[in-house]
Design an enzyme around this catalytic site. Structure first.
Site, PDB file in Angstrom:
ATOM      1  NE  ARG A  35     -12.107 -19.989   7.618  1.00 32.88           N
ATOM      2  CZ  ARG A  35     -12.137 -21.301   7.416  1.00 32.88           C
ATOM      3  NH1 ARG A  35     -13.269 -21.980   7.568  1.00 32.88           N
ATOM      4  NH2 ARG A  35     -11.050 -21.945   7.077  1.00 32.88           N
ATOM      5  CG  HIS A  81      -8.895 -16.770   1.129  1.00 32.02           C
ATOM      6  ND1 HIS A  81      -8.831 -16.378   2.446  1.00 32.02           N
ATOM      7  CD2 HIS A  81     -10.111 -17.349   0.976  1.00 32.02           C
ATOM      8  CE1 HIS A  81      -9.955 -16.690   3.060  1.00 32.02           C
ATOM      9  NE2 HIS A  81     -10.754 -17.293   2.188  1.00 32.02           N
ATOM     10  CE1 TYR A 125     -20.793 -17.508 -19.510  1.00 33.29           C
ATOM     11  CE2 TYR A 125     -21.676 -18.302 -17.423  1.00 33.29           C
ATOM     12  CZ  TYR A 125     -21.340 -18.527 -18.746  1.00 33.29           C
ATOM     13  OH  TYR A 125     -21.548 -19.754 -19.304  1.00 33.29           O
TER      14      TYR A 125
END
Length: 829
Positions: A35, A81, A125
């Site tokens: 990680r 993930h 967006y």
């Protein structure tokens, strides 16, 4: 109905400590390896690697249209993930920000944040695709170049590392925090690092100094000046080191003002916070001469403009900002990465070697993969060429065969074709029988044999493999020409802050009261005020006031045997009628400390002495030089005062032939040489100054060269008399002294003040009205006389002294000296 079998109990009989230690160690291992820390080979954390591979898998590459970021996030979460969408999108955004990553790996369209720490637009967006350089991280991944592991659901495979054609760990840098580990690797220049890797491959035994001929140091995407070659060398050697990053600035001058233009700031500094901090300094007037701060940054680049006065010291202002804002920061190298499944702290050469070894494995696996493919293809081409020469017979055999498999078996039996060759022949189209295609097959066979030979050379020769790796590194270097942004300076420039250099020399009025209230007042405000005496509390009274320069320092002494000082420019400006601020708002003070004396100084390095006296007869002498301190954020001891005693005055002596005249409240006085008082440092009691009668105490002292002149003696009711200095007896310390006034038992007066004076000296007292008079207006009397009442008996009045400057003296202990008399207490108006 079948009987259910009882569930067997599974109870762990371990201590809580063992269970927690086991679980935490597993969790820590996961955090460290999977990680928070990057892999030394491709320089990526798992989430970054998964994002890049998911985009590559989805054909979301630099030469194809953008995809919605939300689609990529969904692919990453759904396939590789299993964490929150915000963590994936945040990682995507960071990899697209060119002010955080030297060579962005993601090309994002839309609002991806800003250097002002503005958040990126929501993932629905924005659109993104892999950048061109990211393609070099993923190139050849389909050729079995890396190891693969099952994803979280065992439905797909994901790469454990990317092939990485360039050393991404050093070029783009990274930071992260794991359990017990943290990494902080700055970005470096792409062309420099690749050139260094090429040199390392060509010279495996080269030294760090040789590599540093190529890799100069970190190269931050925000530019700036990196100072401290020693810190860079230490970081490159050990993986830990410290450098200083300073902003780049330039000076522009106009007719009326100067402008400091900041056009590059340190790495990871938030521009808006920097501008805000500088503006706070301006508003709080920490710097004199800073007029305005503006952020004029636009699409053409970063630009912060500081307007400063024409006469202001630009270097001093910049030094103050370097010291007190993020205009200059320190950056700590901590190069920790996962190498061979373990966290390793590595220097520059170790990081390069890890990448080079990875590239050798990638090229080896790729060559083996390609060799197998080429040899399989060459085998089939050989069969096709052979088949063309006997094609008529092959056609007859195929026509007589029952089916495809029978045809293949018949061809193998007749011409000894292999299974793969026979398969290729039976599926071959008839148009391939032309002479042109036969020629093409022969040409392809030659090309395949040549490629097979080259691949075998790569696998058998380390030199050949090295040349391949170098060739591919040079391709990256040529495709991405990257000029250096950060300048490297060998030495760290020491920041010397001369506060006075930043302060305009202005004249102000400074009053200070017994309770410790102080302020500075502009001369304009002072002259426009109709009040002669500044405002203060009814229970307070004015100790002194006078005109001072903003470059001077206010030195004050308190009744607790302490002293303190603060710069005049630091004092809050107020109007003459305002109360002002208490000293405790500037420096720490004890409770109930009262100011008894105050002076102005321009320099502590003066040959003068401070004489301190207490109410019950102790006295000491301390050099002004001993009062200077690097930290003056609180009052400091100049004299140890008993719990029942208090310090009543602190006077200045500038000449070794000075005398001190000491007087008690009951009117006993005598004088002796100042040299009789031992010179000692702070936190000592001093020595006995006078033998006091019961219920008597010290009223005041006067210091000067008493060869000629008079003393002005004042009582607690403002009664006064003048005496010639020779009329007060000279004795050795300590002594009782002689009475200097006639004792009037019916109306006893206590002595309040004594001053050394000349007839022209001017004094001021205040009791509802302001009284200003010259010393010559007070009659000269002998020791048998009482006192005159020039203003009538005043039960309450303030004795107002001028706030005088301590000037250069000629104090030379135990040496011959010049006959120079410097009066520090002239009250001449």
């Amino acid at each position: 109905m079948a009987k259910k079998e009882p569930i067997k109990e599974h109870i762990l009989k371990n201590s809580l400590e063992e269970i927690l230690a086991d679980r935490f160690s597993r969790y820590s291992k996961y955090i460290i390896q999977n990680r928070a820390l990057p892999d030394a080979r491709d320089g990526l954390k798992p989430v970054q690697r998964r994002i890049l591979y998911a985009m590559y898998e989805d054909n979301n590459t630099y030469n194809r249209p953008y995809h919605k970021s939300a689609k990529t996030v969904g692919n990453v979460i759904g396939n590789y993930h299993p964490h929150g969408d915000s963590s994936v999108y945040d990682a995507m955004v960071r990899m697209s920000q060119d002010w955080k990553i030297a060579n962005p790996l993601i090309d994002m369209q839309g609002n991806n944040g800003s250097i002002d720490d503005d958040p990126a637009a929501a993932m629905r967006y924005t659109e993104a695709r892999l950048s061109k350089i990211a393609n070099y991280l993923l190139m050849d991944i389909e050729k079995d170049t890396v190891e693969w592991s099952p994803n979280f659901s065992d439905e797909k495979l994901e790469p454990t590392v990317l092939p990485a054609r360039f050393p991404n760990l050093l070029i783009n840098g990274i930071s992260g925090i794991a359990a017990g580990y943290a990494t902080n690797i700055p970005p470096h220049n792409l062309n420099e690092v690749i050139s260094g890797c090429i040199y390392r491959i060509q010279n495996p035994d080269c030294t760090l100094q040789e590599i540093m001929n190529f890799v100069k140091g970190p190269d931050f995407p925000t530019g700036g000046i990196v100072m401290g070659k020693q810190g860079i060398v230490q970081a490159f050697e050990t993986g830990k080191g410290k450098v200083i990053i300073r902003s780049k600035v330039k000076i522009e001058e106009t007719k009326t003002i100067q402008k400091i233009i900041i056009y590059e700031i340190p790495y990871e500094v938030i521009k808006s916070n920097l501008v805000k901090k500088i503006d706070e300094i301006r508003l709080n007037k920490k710097i004199d001469g800073l007029l305005d701060v503006r952020d004029e940054s636009d699409r053409n680049g970063l630009r912060i403009v500081l307007d400063i006065k024409k006469e202001a010291n630009q270097e001093a202002i910049l030094n103050y900002l370097y010291k007190n804002t993020d205009l200059q920061i320190s950056y700590n190298y901590n190069m920790i990465a996962i190498d061979n499944h373990s966290p390793v702290q590595m220097g520059l050469i170790q990081a390069m070697d890890s990448f080079i070894e990875h590239r050798k494995q990638v090229v080896t696996r790729r060559s083996q993969f390609e060799l197998k493919q080429k040899m399989e293809r060459a085998h089939i081409v050989e069969g096709l060429i052979k088949a063309v020469s006997v094609m008529d017979e092959i056609v007859r055999i195929i026509r007589k065969s029952k089916d495809k498999n029978d045809a293949k078996n018949n061809l193998i039996q007749r011409f000894q074709f292999s299974q793969n060759q026979a398969e290729a022949i039976v599926i071959m189209r008839l148009y391939r029988l032309t002479n042109t295609d036969v020629f093409e097959l022969q040409k392809e066979n030659e090309q395949l044999n040549k490629q097979i030979k080259e691949l075998k050379q790569i696998l058998s020769s380390q030199e050949k493999m090295a040349s391949v790796i170098i060739k591919e590194l040079k391709e990256v270097n040529q495709d991405f020409i990257t000029p250096r942004l950060s300048d490297i300076e060998n030495d760290i420039q020491e920041i010397v802050i001369d506060h006075k250099a930043m302060i305009a020399d202005e004249q102000v009025m400074v009053p200070i009261t017994y309770d410790g209230y102080v302020k500075k007042v502009s001369l304009r405000s002072y002259k426009s005020s109709s009040e002669a005496i500044t405002n203060h509390k009814d229970s307070d009274h004015l100790i002194a006031y006078g005109q001072a320069s903003t470059l001077q320092t206010l030195l004050f002494f308190t009744n607790k045997g302490n002293y303190g000082y603060l710069n005049i420019y630091e004092i809050e400006e107020a109007k003459w009628k305002d109360l002002g601020s208490h000293l405790s708002s500037y420096i720490k003070m004890e409770n109930q400390e009262k100011v008894i004396s105050a002076y102005l100084i321009s320099d502590f390095d003066l040959n003068v002495q401070i004489i301190c006296a207490t109410k019950y007869g102790m006295i000491k002498r301390t050099s002004l030089k001993d009062l200077s301190s690097t930290r003056h954020n609180k009052t400091m001891a100049i004299m140890k005062v008993g719990s029942m005693d208090e310090m009543i005055c602190a006077k200045v002596s500038s000449h070794p032939e000075d005398f001190i005249c000491i007087i008690s409240e009951m009117g006993y006085a005598f004088q002796y040489e100042v040299s009789q008082i031992p010179q000692v440092s702070g936190k000592t009691k001093g020595v006995k100054s006078m033998n006091l009668q019961k219920d008597d105490c010290i009223a005041d002292i006067a210091i000067g060269n008493f060869t000629d002149g008079q003393f002005l003696i004042v009582t607690s009711q403002a009664q006064m008399k003048r005496m010639k200095t020779k009329d007060i007896v000279s004795l050795k310390r300590p002594a009782k002294g002689n009475r200097i006034c006639k004792l009037v038992k019916s109306n006893p007066s206590l002595i309040s003040k004594i001053f050394y004076c000349e007839p022209k000296y001017t004094f001021t007292i205040y009791s509802q009205d302001l009284y200003t008079f010259e010393a010559k207006e007070i009659p000269i009397m002998n020791e048998q006389a009482t006192f005159s009442n020039p203003f009538g008996k005043l039960n309450s009045f303030e004795w107002i002294e001028n706030l005088e400057e301590i000037k250069k003296g000629e104090w030379i202990e135990n040496e011959q000296h010049k006959e120079i008399q410097i009066s520090l207490f002239d009250m001449e108006s």
